[in-house]
Design a protein around this motif. Sequence first.
Motif, PDB file in Angstrom:
ATOM      1  N   TYR A   4      45.461  29.020  22.071  1.00 53.11           N
ATOM      2  CA  TYR A   4      44.062  29.382  22.259  1.00 53.11           C
ATOM      3  C   TYR A   4      43.979  30.196  23.533  1.00 53.11           C
ATOM      4  CZ  TYR A   4      39.329  28.852  20.584  1.00 53.11           C
ATOM      5  OH  TYR A   4      38.105  29.096  20.011  1.00 53.11           O
ATOM      6  N   GLY A   5      43.115  31.189  23.533  1.00 50.23           N
ATOM      7  CA  GLY A   5      43.047  32.087  24.667  1.00 50.23           C
ATOM      8  C   GLY A   5      41.780  31.978  25.479  1.00 50.23           C
ATOM      9  N   VAL A   6      41.886  32.426  26.707  1.00 46.43           N
ATOM     10  CA  VAL A   6      40.752  32.654  27.593  1.00 46.43           C
ATOM     11  C   VAL A   6      40.851  34.117  27.983  1.00 46.43           C
ATOM     12  CG1 VAL A   6      39.707  32.139  29.832  1.00 46.43           C
ATOM     13  CG2 VAL A   6      40.663  30.287  28.450  1.00 46.43           C
ATOM     14  N   THR A   7      39.796  34.861  27.698  1.00 49.23           N
ATOM     15  CA  THR A   7      39.813  36.289  27.982  1.00 49.23           C
ATOM     16  C   THR A   7      38.549  36.677  28.725  1.00 49.23           C
ATOM     17  OG1 THR A   7      40.322  38.444  26.984  1.00 49.23           O
ATOM     18  CG2 THR A   7      38.722  37.050  25.805  1.00 49.23           C
ATOM     19  N   GLY A   8      38.490  37.896  29.161  1.00 48.91           N
ATOM     20  CA  GLY A   8      37.334  38.402  29.896  1.00 48.91           C
ATOM     21  C   GLY A   8      37.780  39.511  30.824  1.00 48.91           C
ATOM     22  N   TRP A   9      36.815  40.214  31.338  1.00 48.16           N
ATOM     23  CA  TRP A   9      37.106  41.285  32.280  1.00 48.16           C
ATOM     24  C   TRP A   9      37.451  40.706  33.648  1.00 48.16           C
ATOM     25  CZ3 TRP A   9      38.088  45.333  29.599  1.00 48.16           C
ATOM     26  CH2 TRP A   9      37.328  45.659  28.470  1.00 48.16           C
ATOM     27  N   LYS A  10      37.917  41.552  34.535  1.00 54.76           N
ATOM     28  CA  LYS A  10      38.255  41.158  35.907  1.00 54.76           C
ATOM     29  C   LYS A  10      37.043  40.496  36.572  1.00 54.76           C
ATOM     30  CE  LYS A  10      40.049  43.012  40.202  1.00 54.76           C
ATOM     31  NZ  LYS A  10      40.581  44.155  40.906  1.00 54.76           N
ATOM     32  N   ASN A  11      37.305  39.450  37.343  1.00 59.38           N
ATOM     33  CA  ASN A  11      36.284  38.692  38.086  1.00 59.38           C
ATOM     34  C   ASN A  11      35.294  37.936  37.198  1.00 59.38           C
ATOM     35  OD1 ASN A  11      37.339  39.513  40.596  1.00 59.38           O
ATOM     36  ND2 ASN A  11      36.226  41.441  40.447  1.00 59.38           N
ATOM     37  N   ALA A  12      35.695  37.669  35.942  1.00 63.01           N
ATOM     38  CA  ALA A  12      34.814  36.938  35.031  1.00 63.01           C
ATOM     39  C   ALA A  12      34.992  35.431  35.131  1.00 63.01           C
ATOM     40  CB  ALA A  12      35.064  37.392  33.585  1.00 63.01           C
ATOM     41  N   GLY A  13      36.016  34.971  35.822  1.00 68.03           N
ATOM     42  CA  GLY A  13      36.246  33.541  35.957  1.00 68.03           C
ATOM     43  C   GLY A  13      37.328  32.989  35.055  1.00 68.03           C
ATOM     44  N   LYS A  14      38.186  33.859  34.519  1.00 70.94           N
ATOM     45  CA  LYS A  14      39.236  33.424  33.589  1.00 70.94           C
ATOM     46  C   LYS A  14      40.200  32.420  34.218  1.00 70.94           C
ATOM     47  CE  LYS A  14      40.884  37.539  32.990  1.00 70.94           C
ATOM     48  NZ  LYS A  14      40.033  38.289  33.906  1.00 70.94           N
ATOM     49  N   THR A  15      40.730  32.754  35.378  1.00 72.39           N
ATOM     50  CA  THR A  15      41.758  31.920  35.980  1.00 72.39           C
ATOM     51  C   THR A  15      41.201  30.557  36.390  1.00 72.39           C
ATOM     52  OG1 THR A  15      42.965  33.878  36.693  1.00 72.39           O
ATOM     53  CG2 THR A  15      43.514  31.795  37.796  1.00 72.39           C
ATOM     54  N   GLY A  16      40.013  30.529  36.956  1.00 70.73           N
ATOM     55  CA  GLY A  16      39.401  29.256  37.304  1.00 70.73           C
ATOM     56  C   GLY A  16      39.158  28.400  36.073  1.00 70.73           C
ATOM     57  N   LEU A  17      38.692  29.027  34.995  1.00 71.16           N
ATOM     58  CA  LEU A  17      38.475  28.296  33.750  1.00 71.16           C
ATOM     59  C   LEU A  17      39.802  27.775  33.204  1.00 71.16           C
ATOM     60  CD1 LEU A  17      36.702  27.241  31.491  1.00 71.16           C
ATOM     61  CD2 LEU A  17      36.779  29.527  30.446  1.00 71.16           C
ATOM     62  N   MET A  18      40.834  28.606  33.226  1.00 64.80           N
ATOM     63  CA  MET A  18      42.157  28.168  32.768  1.00 64.80           C
ATOM     64  C   MET A  18      42.613  26.950  33.559  1.00 64.80           C
ATOM     65  SD  MET A  18      43.853  30.032  30.341  1.00 64.80           S
ATOM     66  CE  MET A  18      45.584  29.971  30.792  1.00 64.80           C
ATOM     67  N   GLU A  19      42.502  27.013  34.863  1.00 65.96           N
ATOM     68  CA  GLU A  19      42.938  25.920  35.726  1.00 65.96           C
ATOM     69  C   GLU A  19      42.188  24.630  35.382  1.00 65.96           C
ATOM     70  OE1 GLU A  19      43.421  25.048  40.496  1.00 65.96           O
ATOM     71  OE2 GLU A  19      42.103  26.659  39.837  1.00 65.96           O
TER      72      GLU A  19
END
Length: 163
Positions: A4-19
């Motif tokens: 399952y993926g988490v995607t979005g543009w730069k500064n959208a909060g992807k990495t924080g959501l992944m963590e």
Amino acid sequence: MRVYGVTGWKNAGKTGLMERLVTEITRRGFTVSTLKHAHHSVDVDQPGTDSYRHRVAGASEVLLASGQRIAIMQELRGAPEPSLADLLTRLSPVDLVLIEGFKREAHPKVEAFRAEAGNALMAPENETIRAVASDTALDVQVPTFDLNDTASIADFILQEVGL
């Protein structure tokens, strides 16, 4: 393996959501691995280390091992970037692989969206996006979640993949 993926543009909060998702899903007893795509030249090794020196000297692969972790660095040396499918085969089996990036690949995704980033929403144009996690109310045809409601987003993903 389920992906399952988490995607979005730069500064959208992807990495924080992944963590937060990794923390939440592993807390529930599932095993999780992650795969992140970088659009730029990335180097996890540091100049001056022995492994860096081996790689710069021309090694195709450098395996760095310690009592806490192992890392394998592979140099493409002009070869094409491996496909997502190829990369997934390199991972050990787990309950769920969360993928950050790879927005054009066919796996299902949650889009991370922050209004202040000023980017357009991807979901209306990308049928692989099954939900949006946002910091603002949206009018879209897929389920929406508060970007910080990690438990509900995890529930959604786990239901989607059948866990």
